[in-house]
Motif scaffolding. Structure first.
Motif: not given
Length: 136
Positions: A26, A28-29, A32-33, A73-77, A79
Motif C-alpha cells: 500500500t 507504493e499506492l 502514487r495517489l 499508471t492510473l489505468e494499470r491500477d 482507477l
C-alpha cells in the motif's frame, strides 16, 4: 495442516495490508495517489470521459509526457479506463472506473482543503522561516 475458508483468507489479507510496515504494497499506492498529477487527473475526470487534449487543457502545467505516464499508471491500477474509438483520427477517451469514482471524493476533498487553507499554510511557512534556526 488446517484449511482456511475464503472469509478467513480475506480477513487475513486485510490484516496483511498495513502501510506502517516497510514492505507493505500500500505504500507504493499511497506514493502514487499523493502525486500532484494524480490528485488533479482524478477530479478532472469526475464529470465524464475526457480526451488527452481536454485533460491537458484543464490541468495547467502538465507536460504531455507526464499526463500520458499518469494516465497509464492510473489505468494499470484500475482507477481509469482508456477507450479507443476507430475513427479518423483515432479517438481515445479516459474515464473513471467504479474504483476511481470511489477515490474521487477523497481526492477532491484534499484538493478543496488545499485551496481553502493555502493562506494559512503561507502564514505558517512565513512564521517558521522567521524563527531563529536551531541545530538539532
Amino acid at each position: 495442516m488446517a484449511t482456511t475458508t475464503a472469509a478467513q483468507r480475506r480477513e487475513q489479507a486485510k490484516r496483511d495490508y498495513d502501510a506502517f510496515l516497510a514492505g507493505c504494497p500500500t505504500r507504493e499506492l499511497l506514493t502514487r495517489l499523493t502525486d500532484k498529477w494524480v490528485a488533479l487527473v482524478i477530479p478532472a475526470l469526475a464529470d465524464g470521459p475526457k480526451r488527452h487534449g481536454e485533460l491537458a487543457q484543464r490541468i495547467a502545467g502538465v507536460s504531455q509526457k507526464m499526463l500520458t505516464q499518469t494516465l497509464r499508471t492510473l489505468e494499470r491500477d484500475g482507477l481509469i479506463t482508456r477507450t479507443v474509438t476507430a475513427s479518423v483520427p483515432v479517438r481515445v477517451d479516459y474515464e473513471l472506473t467504479p474504483l476511481g469514482h470511489e477515490l474521487f471524493p477523497v481526492m477532491v476533498a484534499i484538493k478543496n482543503w488545499a485551496e481553502a487553507h493555502m493562506d494559512r499554510v503561507f502564514e505558517a511557512r512565513a512564521s517558521f522561516d522567521a524563527r531563529p534556526q536551531t541545530v538539532s
